[in-house]
Each structure stands twice: as structure tokens, then as C-alpha cells.
Design an enzyme around this catalytic site. Structure first.
Site, PDB file in Angstrom:
ATOM      1  CG  ASP A 172       5.080 -10.589  11.409  1.00  0.00           C
ATOM      2  OD1 ASP A 172       4.692 -10.859  12.562  1.00  0.00           O
ATOM      3  OD2 ASP A 172       4.295 -10.434  10.447  1.00  0.00           O
ATOM      4  CB  ALA A 233       0.736  -0.497   6.288  1.00  0.00           C
ATOM      5  NE  ARG A 234      -6.051   1.023   6.746  1.00  0.00           N
ATOM      6  CZ  ARG A 234      -6.140   0.424   5.554  1.00  0.00           C
ATOM      7  NH1 ARG A 234      -5.191   0.607   4.656  1.00  0.00           N
ATOM      8  NH2 ARG A 234      -7.181  -0.337   5.253  1.00  0.00           N
ATOM      9  CG  ASP A 258      -1.304   4.074  -1.433  1.00  0.00           C
ATOM     10  OD1 ASP A 258      -1.588   4.849  -2.373  1.00  0.00           O
ATOM     11  OD2 ASP A 258      -2.050   3.136  -1.069  1.00  0.00           O
ATOM     12  CD  GLU A 263      -5.877   7.460   3.662  1.00  0.00           C
ATOM     13  OE1 GLU A 263      -6.811   6.805   3.170  1.00  0.00           O
ATOM     14  OE2 GLU A 263      -4.742   6.997   3.814  1.00  0.00           O
ATOM     15  CG  HIS A 282      -5.764   4.403   0.795  1.00  0.00           C
ATOM     16  ND1 HIS A 282      -6.086   4.494   2.132  1.00  0.00           N
ATOM     17  CD2 HIS A 282      -5.647   3.066   0.539  1.00  0.00           C
ATOM     18  CE1 HIS A 282      -6.191   3.279   2.642  1.00  0.00           C
ATOM     19  NE2 HIS A 282      -5.930   2.392   1.693  1.00  0.00           N
ATOM     20  CB  ALA A 285      -5.631  -2.196  -3.022  1.00  0.00           C
TER      21      ALA A 285
END
Ligand SMILES: NC(=O)c1ccc[n+]([C@@H]2O[C@H](COP(=O)([O-])OP(=O)(O)OC[C@H]3O[C@@H](n4cnc5c(N)ncnc54)[C@H](O)[C@@H]3O)[C@@H](O)[C@H]2O)c1
Length: 318
Positions: A172, A233-234, A258, A263, A282, A285
């Protein structure tokens, strides 16, 4: 009275916060088609937004809209430069998601390493004494994971990885090395070099111009053929066509996903037929606990905005 559009229902506990406040009136919108939202968006002072997209066309009709309260933390479903130009505030549920998503990463990693789907099936079909050599399993202990993106979720994930005695590297560029080493990780500056040695790659950065297709076939070719990619994440950060090819050609070993580029995922997407991928829709969460936290925070963010006491942790700097 402020009129709130709840674009896809949030948890009842969040709605209750709005019910209890006489300044707010809300409407829940289940049909998130552009056509339906176009009929309503001009009515709202604020919207709560889940993962459906709010296009600039829609936003241009949202003449009263002052704040978008994301039910979640990613905001690639709105154009942030449009929001900035039009003075629309963007708030997220910053303290809600990290536990659920980092647990989900472990669910995907363990399901792959323990060959969960196949072994569960063997029991069900009567092969209790299955040939375990046919379905290898392996440990997370001592395996190397590269956490790419060390924000809220990455920082939660590292604790779990260390609990499993994994060796953690972190990529990062925006996080100081001391923060990473204090948490037990090793900062890497050269992403490409780190790809060569990892056992697991777990991505936790936003989807944007820089991160789209970040993990492509060329990158996968530099990874060990035993490597596993986890994407909670995406969709789009890991190129799906390249991933499918890399798995089919045994360039890498497996993937846990995920999130997807489109989507809901299209039924003709070849990923659906690839047995080297484990997938969830997805839902990382969407634990019971996290749904409550997100519902509460989404509603509270709207209330705080109009009461002029925004929690700075929830504010996206546009
Ligand atoms: N699957 C789900 O249900 C779900 C739920 C919550 C969040 N998410 C996604 O998880 C991701 C992370 O969320 P978060 O709350 O940890 O976000 P965050 O903003 O707290 O952290 C993101 C981190 O990524 C880093 N980063 C940005 N660009 C980078 C790059 N090019 N290379 C490496 N690092 C980079 C940032 O410095 C930051 O530390 C987001 O994509 C979010 O949309 C998914």
C-alpha cells in the site's frame, strides 16, 4: 421535513432511527432501475445507497439532493467528480464492514485450502472413505499472504492472518512502513517482486483508473502456480478473462471471489463453470451483525448531516 430515498432497504434498526426523528420522512425504493429512479430522484434531500449505480443522468435530475449516504464503504457506483462539482456530500459506513469482510477472506481461503466443496460432496454421496489424495488439502500456517491495500479491511485482516501464523506482506504505497511493521507485517514497495513469492494475494483497495485490471495475465504469469487470489474488494481489480485463462492453464491454483465486473454476474460468464473458483454473491459484508451496523450508520450519517454534526470518519473527501 427532509425527504429521504432509501434505495434498497436497510436494516430495520437503521429505519427506526429515522422513524424516531420527526425531521425525516423516508421512502424505500426496491426497483432500482434507472427508469424508476428517474421518476423519484427529484423528490429527495438525501438518499441511502447500496450497490446500485446512480448515474450522472440520474444525479442531474436530483435537484434537491444534498447528501448520499452509502450503505457500505466502496463508492465506485457514483461519479465523485460530479458530486464535488455539484456540492453533494458523500458519507460511508466506515466502521461497519471490516470485521465481516476480513472474516469472509478467511472463509474463502479456508474453503479452498481445506477443499471444502469437494469433501462435503464426498460425504453426501457416501464416499466417506474417499481417496484423500484425490482431494488435497493444505494449511495456512507459514504461508505467505500479500495484502494489497491496507485500509480498514486490510488492517483487520492482518490480525487474523497472524493468528493463523501466516507470513504477511503488505503493499500500500499510501501507508507508512512503521504502521505496517507495528501491526506485524512487512511493507513491500515493489508489487511485482512481491507477486513472485506469495501463496495468497488478497486485494483491498478501491476500484479506480489505477487499480482496474491491476491483476492481469502478465502479473499472474509471474506468480507461483500454487498461488491463490482472493478478491472481496471490487470486480475489475482482478481481470476476469485473464483469471479464467490463468486457472484453466494452471498458471495459478485457485481463486475466491465475492465481487464481479458485472453484478449480478451474467449466467454466460465462463467463471461460473470454473471449478478452481469459489464464489459468493457480494455477500462478504452481509453478516447479521454487519447489516445492523451498516443500517445504523447509514441512517445516522443522514441525521448527522442535517443536524450539522458529521462524523469526519464517515466523510469522503471528494
Ligand atoms: N465485498 C464487500 O461486500 C465489500 C465490503 C466492504 C468493502 N469492500 C471493498 O473493499 C475495499 C477496501 O475497503 P476498505 O474499507 O478497507 O477501504 P479503505 O479506504 O479503508 O482502504 C483502501 C486502501 O487501499 C489503498 N490503496 C489505494 N490505491 C491503492 C493501490 N493502487 N495499491 C495499493 N493500495 C491502494 C489505500 O491507501 C487504502 O489504505 C474497497 O474496494 C471496498 O469497495 C467490499
Amino acid at each position: 421535513m427532509y425527504k429521504i430515498g432509501i434505495i434498497q432497504k436497510i436494516h430495520d434498526k437503521g429505519l427506526k432511527l429515522l422513524d424516531e426523528n420527526e425531521n425525516f420522512d423516508y421512502e424505500i425504493i426496491d426497483d432500482v432501475s434507472e427508469e424508476n429512479l428517474l421518476k423519484k430522484i427529484h423528490l429527495y434531500d438525501a438518499v441511502s445507497l447500496r450497490v446500485s449505480k446512480l448515474s450522472n443522468n440520474l444525479l442531474s435530475k436530483a435537484t434537491k439532493l444534498k447528501v448520499i449516504s452509502r450503505h457500505g464503504v466502496g463508492y465506485d457506483n457514483v461519479d465523485t467528480s460530479y458530486l464535488k462539482q455539484n456540492n453533494i456530500t458523500l458519507l460511508i459506513t466506515a466502521t461497519a464492514n471490516a470485521i465481516a469482510v476480513s472474516e469472509h477472506v478467511f472463509y474463502l481461503m479456508l474453503s479452498i485450502s481445506k477443499n471444502f466443496l469437494n469433501l462435503d460432496n464426498e460425504v453426501r454421496i457416501g464416499n466417506f472413505k474417499t481417496n484423500i489424495n484425490k482431494f488435497e488439502t493444505f494449511e495456512l500456517h507459514n504461508k505467505e499472504i500479500l495484502i494489497a491495500g491496507f485500509g480498514r479491511i486490510g488492517k483487520n485482516l492482518i490480525k487474523k492472518c497472524l493468528g493463523f501464523d501466516m507470513k504477511v506482506k503488505v503493499y500500500d504505497p499510501f501507508v507508512d512502513g512503521n504502521v505496517i511493521s507495528d501491526m506485524g507485517g512487512e511493507k513491500v514497495d515493489n508489487f511485482d517482486e512481491a507477486l513472485k513469492t506469495l501463496d495468497f494475494l488478497s486485494v483491498h483497495m478501491p476500484l479506480n483508473k489505477e487499480t482496474k485490471d491491476l491483476i492481469n495475465l502478465n502479473k499472474m504469469k509471474t506468480m507461483k502456480n500454487t498461488s491463490i487470489i482472493i478478491n472481496t474488494a471490487r470486480g475489475g481489480i482482478v481481470n476476469e478473462i485473464d483469471l479464467n485463462k490463468a486457472l484453466n492453464e494452471k498458471i495459478i491454483f485457485a481463486a475466491g471471489l465475492d465481487v464481479f465486473s458485472n453484478e449480478p454476474i451474467n449466467l454466460d460468464n465462463p467463471l461460473l463453470k470454473n471449478k478452481r473458483i469459489i464464489m459468493t454473491p457480494h455477500t462478504a459484508a452481509l453478516t447479521n451483525e454487519c447489516k445492523i451496523r451498516m443500517g445504523n450508520e447509514t441512517a445516522q450519517n443522514i441525521i448527522d448531516f442535517f443536524e450539522k454534526k458529521i462524523n469526519k470518519n464517515m466523510l469522503v473527501n471528494l
